[in-house]
Design an enzyme around this catalytic site. Structure first.
Site, PDB file in Angstrom:
ATOM      1  N   ASP A  75     -28.768 -79.023  38.373  1.00 20.45           N
ATOM      2  CA  ASP A  75     -29.595 -78.889  39.571  1.00 20.45           C
ATOM      3  C   ASP A  75     -30.725 -79.936  39.554  1.00 20.45           C
ATOM      4  OD1 ASP A  75     -30.552 -77.961  41.975  1.00 20.45           O
ATOM      5  OD2 ASP A  75     -31.488 -76.165  41.168  1.00 20.45           O
ATOM      6  N   HIS A 135     -36.762 -69.790  36.162  1.00 20.54           N
ATOM      7  CA  HIS A 135     -35.479 -69.620  35.477  1.00 20.54           C
ATOM      8  C   HIS A 135     -35.305 -70.655  34.378  1.00 20.54           C
ATOM      9  CE1 HIS A 135     -35.035 -71.809  39.374  1.00 20.54           C
ATOM     10  NE2 HIS A 135     -34.617 -72.755  38.556  1.00 20.54           N
ATOM     11  N   GLN A 183     -28.338 -71.074  36.164  1.00 21.24           N
ATOM     12  CA  GLN A 183     -29.806 -70.909  36.151  1.00 21.24           C
ATOM     13  C   GLN A 183     -30.143 -69.423  36.066  1.00 21.24           C
ATOM     14  OE1 GLN A 183     -30.047 -73.386  39.747  1.00 21.24           O
ATOM     15  NE2 GLN A 183     -31.641 -74.602  38.755  1.00 21.24           N
ATOM     16  N   ARG A 231     -46.429 -78.831  38.966  1.00 26.87           N
ATOM     17  CA  ARG A 231     -45.711 -78.253  40.101  1.00 26.87           C
ATOM     18  C   ARG A 231     -44.936 -77.039  39.606  1.00 26.87           C
ATOM     19  NH1 ARG A 231     -40.507 -78.029  41.910  1.00 26.87           N
ATOM     20  NH2 ARG A 231     -40.004 -78.399  44.096  1.00 26.87           N
ATOM     21  N   ASP A 236     -42.287 -74.449  40.123  1.00 22.45           N
ATOM     22  CA  ASP A 236     -41.074 -74.413  40.936  1.00 22.45           C
ATOM     23  C   ASP A 236     -40.704 -72.986  41.348  1.00 22.45           C
ATOM     24  OD1 ASP A 236     -38.623 -75.847  41.849  1.00 22.45           O
ATOM     25  OD2 ASP A 236     -37.664 -74.482  40.425  1.00 22.45           O
ATOM     26  N   GLU A 264     -44.549 -74.428  44.840  1.00 21.48           N
ATOM     27  CA  GLU A 264     -43.369 -74.754  45.638  1.00 21.48           C
ATOM     28  C   GLU A 264     -42.814 -73.435  46.145  1.00 21.48           C
ATOM     29  OE1 GLU A 264     -39.093 -75.506  46.545  1.00 21.48           O
ATOM     30  OE2 GLU A 264     -39.724 -74.445  44.756  1.00 21.48           O
ATOM     31  N   HIS A 267     -36.766 -83.966  47.714  1.00 23.64           N
ATOM     32  CA  HIS A 267     -35.435 -83.889  47.101  1.00 23.64           C
ATOM     33  C   HIS A 267     -34.603 -82.751  47.683  1.00 23.64           C
ATOM     34  CE1 HIS A 267     -37.766 -80.819  45.178  1.00 23.64           C
ATOM     35  NE2 HIS A 267     -36.670 -80.314  44.643  1.00 23.64           N
ATOM     36  N   ASP A 268     -35.248 -81.798  48.356  1.00 24.41           N
ATOM     37  CA  ASP A 268     -34.529 -80.643  48.882  1.00 24.41           C
ATOM     38  C   ASP A 268     -34.122 -80.851  50.337  1.00 24.41           C
ATOM     39  OD1 ASP A 268     -34.226 -79.003  46.675  1.00 24.41           O
ATOM     40  OD2 ASP A 268     -36.228 -78.130  46.878  1.00 24.41           O
ATOM     41  N   ARG A 291     -27.499 -82.185  48.822  1.00 23.67           N
ATOM     42  CA  ARG A 291     -28.860 -82.723  48.689  1.00 23.67           C
ATOM     43  C   ARG A 291     -28.865 -84.067  47.956  1.00 23.67           C
ATOM     44  NH1 ARG A 291     -31.884 -77.948  45.789  1.00 23.67           N
ATOM     45  NH2 ARG A 291     -29.870 -77.888  44.769  1.00 23.67           N
TER      46      ARG A 291
HETATM   47  C1  GLC Z   1     -34.648 -72.434  49.467  1.00 26.33           C
HETATM   48  C2  GLC Z   1     -35.621 -71.959  48.478  1.00 26.33           C
HETATM   49  C3  GLC Z   1     -36.321 -73.113  47.835  1.00 26.33           C
HETATM   50  C4  GLC Z   1     -35.301 -74.081  47.312  1.00 26.33           C
HETATM   51  C5  GLC Z   1     -34.366 -74.503  48.344  1.00 26.33           C
HETATM   52  C6  GLC Z   1     -33.320 -75.377  47.748  1.00 26.33           C
HETATM   53  O1  GLC Z   1     -35.322 -73.014  50.521  1.00 26.33           O
HETATM   54  O2  GLC Z   1     -36.570 -71.109  49.079  1.00 26.33           O
HETATM   55  O3  GLC Z   1     -37.125 -72.675  46.812  1.00 26.33           O
HETATM   56  O4  GLC Z   1     -35.896 -75.221  46.860  1.00 26.33           O
HETATM   57  O5  GLC Z   1     -33.778 -73.374  48.902  1.00 26.33           O
HETATM   58  O6  GLC Z   1     -32.371 -75.684  48.681  1.00 26.33           O
HETATM   59  C1  GLC Z   2     -36.747 -75.512  43.699  1.00 22.88           C
HETATM   60  C2  GLC Z   2     -36.349 -76.965  43.689  1.00 22.88           C
HETATM   61  C3  GLC Z   2     -34.894 -77.069  44.034  1.00 22.88           C
HETATM   62  C4  GLC Z   2     -34.105 -76.260  43.070  1.00 22.88           C
HETATM   63  C5  GLC Z   2     -34.603 -74.828  43.025  1.00 22.88           C
HETATM   64  C6  GLC Z   2     -34.048 -74.115  41.849  1.00 22.88           C
HETATM   65  O1  GLC Z   2     -36.712 -74.967  44.955  1.00 22.88           O
HETATM   66  O2  GLC Z   2     -37.134 -77.677  44.575  1.00 22.88           O
HETATM   67  O3  GLC Z   2     -34.476 -78.402  43.993  1.00 22.88           O
HETATM   68  O4  GLC Z   2     -32.754 -76.271  43.448  1.00 22.88           O
HETATM   69  O5  GLC Z   2     -35.981 -74.758  42.854  1.00 22.88           O
HETATM   70  O6  GLC Z   2     -34.653 -74.616  40.678  1.00 22.88           O
END
Ligand code: GLC
Ligand code: GLC
Length: 657
Positions: free
Chosen positions: A141, A184, A252, A282, A284, A326, A395-396, A520
């Site tokens: 991931d 996680h 995860q 940050r 997560d 985040e 990145h998301d 992504r």
């Molecule tokens: C959802 C989650 C966010 C995560 C994202 C990844 O929006 O709330 O935490 O980063 O999915 O696609």
């Molecule tokens: C956060 C990150 C996302 C990841 C998720 C799980 O939302 O931004 O990229 O997939 O967490 O770690």
């Protein structure tokens, strides 16, 4: 009365310390511990007070804080004190960030040190290096499945490289942001390995169940985060012979914060990275920290208490360090991650402004600012001393998490409107030049999100391909306007690497089995440095975007009204294509800046008379701060060209400061 309980315990702990830690100068530590201990004790007791081993854990936590303080390098302790003195330091407009994947941007940590001058050339002085801790060699991931929280992935470098990077950045006045993935671990983490081997105390680090009884109850209300490639929220682990909660990918494993040992380990890890030189950590996926049957297990009150506790602990051992939350959740929920109260219930100083991000994309597709305006209007007031992280791409994926009520206020149907946006950005809508991909499509709920690089979503890739000068012009302008919004909205702007030169979608992920099922990756590019060199060739799109951003960044840094003191006023104008707001510095009212963006493909007019009649903006000779020019005026109406924006200041007033 409660204070006395915590005072008595603190006295015991300090007595204990004075026997063991004699040589260290713990003066500042004691001051900060004294100031924060009541809050720490209350929160820790609220979460874990029912346990027989509560006091043992409370003592263990305090010891970890003391050790982290002792281990903190002298230079960082100095910084802590400077930042305590100048506690609004991060609200200043001087900060401009960029997030980047190390391998795609610079290969490894050494490479990043070599590329710092490129970032400085642009004006970036805060760098979020995406996860670089040890993680599985295959799918991880993007590093968000961590298998060792205290070591760097060998592909990125070593702990010494991090020390060198942070030192080099500090000398250059740049801030380093690192991730701590608090929700996680990877299934290859030592804790997970021990759990798999049957170690009960490590199984207690996770949510582990012998059969489907509890998982099935959870599933009744848990949404799916990755419905396409990781459906469901539990994974059967063959070796352990048990089900384990895996809200994200199946590799995860969600950490169980109802176990105080998990909390203590994570705080220790946060402080470890603070001591390696991270200025900003940050955190997560913080919305997911507490799980409760019968709920979505997002934004639970305990998740907030855990963050408050983490913040209080950090204030004791590394008070100069900021937290970024985040939490990509509903607008009314995001705001809560700053905390309820800056004094007694603070959480993270910075939070992703996912609402603004998604609303900006709405304006791009609809070519009007109706929902953008409405959504920002409904955003609750945030705390002082808290600030947004404003971004356009990261990145998301782009989640369309606006409030349904706001969508309805704009006379759209929520389902149909979101459907339109996904169609628009994936190019399925007739006439759309966007080239994104759907992400997180859930056929059960009809939800979908969007992946894609900014320049591809904004139509530049298509425009260049069909070689249409007008379309190229509009896309370049649009890219600059989106950045213009995030640079002036209030908060720390965070660019996404590659966007500064208009990087397109990168489809090479489809050839990698570990990435192919996660769209992504299309917007996590490898920088083409030959393309980046075209920023020196006048008239190329790379040069126009790079130089445009560079100029805007420089202006932002010199514009006091752009500091974030909750000093933004949204302005209703009769023209729906325009998004207009006023930024005013609290102690320099004459230096206001009127921000105006036109999301339409035709020129639009801003009626200044309308503003001045309402006493909003007294105008004299207007000047656009970005170009230094005066915009075209017609009958007291400012002409805003297609997809363009202005940062307007009153020339006479500006001369006075
Ligand atoms: C959802 C989650 C966010 C995560 C994202 C990844 O929006 O709330 O935490 O980063 O999915 O696609
Ligand atoms: C956060 C990150 C996302 C990841 C998720 C799980 O939302 O931004 O990229 O997939 O967490 O770690």
């Amino acid at each position: 009365m409660y204070e006395q309980v915590s005072h008595a315990l603190l006295n015991d702990i300090l007595d204990e310390f004075s026997h063991r830690v004699v040589r260290e100068d713990l003066r500042h530590f004691y001051t900060r511990l004294g100031a924060n201990f009541y809050a720490i004790h209350s929160l820790f007791e609220h979460l874990y007070g029912h346990r027989e081993d509560f006091k043992e854990h409370m003592v263990a936590l305090t010891e970890r804080l003391a050790q982290a303080y002792i281990d903190r390098p002298h230079a960082l302790k100095q910084l802590d004190m400077e930042r305590e003195e100048d506690h609004n330091w991060f609200l200043s407009p001087e900060w401009v960030g960029m997030a980047l994947y190390l391998d795609g941007f610079a290969g490894n940590l050494e490479g990043l040190i070599d590329r710092l001058p490129y970032l400085q050339e642009l004006g970036v002085n805060m760098v979020h290096v995406m996860p670089i801790l040890r993680c599985p060699l295959g799918a991880s991931d993007g590093g968000y499945a961590v298998s060792d929280f205290r070591n760097i992935d060998p592909r990125a470098g070593t702990l010494e490289d991090i020390a060198a990077l942070s030192e080099s950045m500090r000398k250059r006045g740049m801030l380093l942001t690192l991730d701590v993935v608090v929700n996680h671990t990877s299934n290859e983490h030592e804790w997970a390995q021990k759990a798999r081997e049957g170690d009960k105390s490590h199984q207690d680090f996770y949510y582990v169940f012998p059969n489907r009884d509890v998982p099935d109850m959870f599933e009744e209300t848990l949404p799916e985060i990755f419905p396409e490639n990781a459906p469901g929220n539990f994974t059967w682990d063959e070796e352990m012979g048990k089900w384990v909660m895996t809200v994200f990918n199946e590799y995860q494993w969600d950490l169980n914060y109802s176990n105080p040992a998990v909390f203590i380990e994570m705080v220790d890890i946060i402080l470890f990275w603070a001591n390696q030189g991270a200025d900003i950590v940050r955190l997560d996926a913080v919305a997911f920290l507490w799980k409760k049957i019968g709920t979505t297990s997002q934004n639970e009150r305990e998740a907030h208490l855990i963050l408050q506790l983490m913040k209080d602990c950090c204030q004791v051992a590394a008070p100069g360090v900021l937290f970024i939350a985040e939490a990509i959740v509903a607008p009314s929920e995001i705001i809560k991650y700053f905390g309820e109260d800056a004094v007694i219930a603070k959480e993270c100083e910075v939070a992703y402004n996912a609402t603004f991000m998604a609303l900006l994309w709405d304006a791009v597709a609809t070519k009007n600012a109706k929902l953008l305006d409405q959504g920002i209007k409904s955003l609750p007031h945030k705390l002082d001393r808290a600030t947004w992280l404003n971004y356009i791409r990261c990145h998301d994926d782009i989640g369309l998490g606006f409030d349904d009520a706001d969508i309805r206020t704009c006379n759209y149907d929520p389902y149909a409107h979101r459907r339109f946006l996904v169609d628009w950005f994936t190019g399925a809508f007739e006439g759309s030049p966007a080239r994104g991909r759907p992400f997180g499509v859930n056929h059960k709920t009809g939800d979908a999100r969007i992946a894609g690089a900014l320049a591809s979503l904004a139509g530049l890739e298509t425009a260049l391909e069909i070689n249409d000068p007008e379309a190229i012009e509009h896309s370049v302008e649009l890219i600059l306007t989106l950045h213009g919004m995030m640079l002036s909205f209030g908060g720390i702007p965070l660019l996404w690497y590659g966007d500064e030169i208009g990087t397109f979608n990168d489809c090479s992920f489809l050839d990698d089995v570990n990435k192919a099922n996660d769209a992504r990756w299309i917007h996590r590019p490898r920088i083409n440095w030959d393309r980046a060199d075209r920023r020196f060739d006048h008239g190329t799109v790379e040069q126009r975007i790079f130089d445009g951003l560079k100029r805007m960044i420089a202006v932002r840094k010199n514009t006091p009204a752009f500091a974030d003191f909750n000093n933004r006023e949204l302005i209703d104008v009769s023209n729906p294509h325009l998004f207009v707001f006023l930024r005013t510095h609290p102690t320099m009212p004459t230096s206001s800046v009127l921000v105006v963006a036109n999301f339409d493909l035709t020129p639009q007019y801003l009626d200044l008379e309308e503003l001045s009649q309402r006493g909003l903006f007294r105008y004299g000779q207007l000047q656009d701060l970005v170009t230094g020019d005066s915009p075209a005026l017609f009958n007291n109406r400012v002409v805003v060209p297609p997809c363009h924006f202005y940062w307007l200041a009153n020339q006479r007033a500006r001369a006075t400061f």
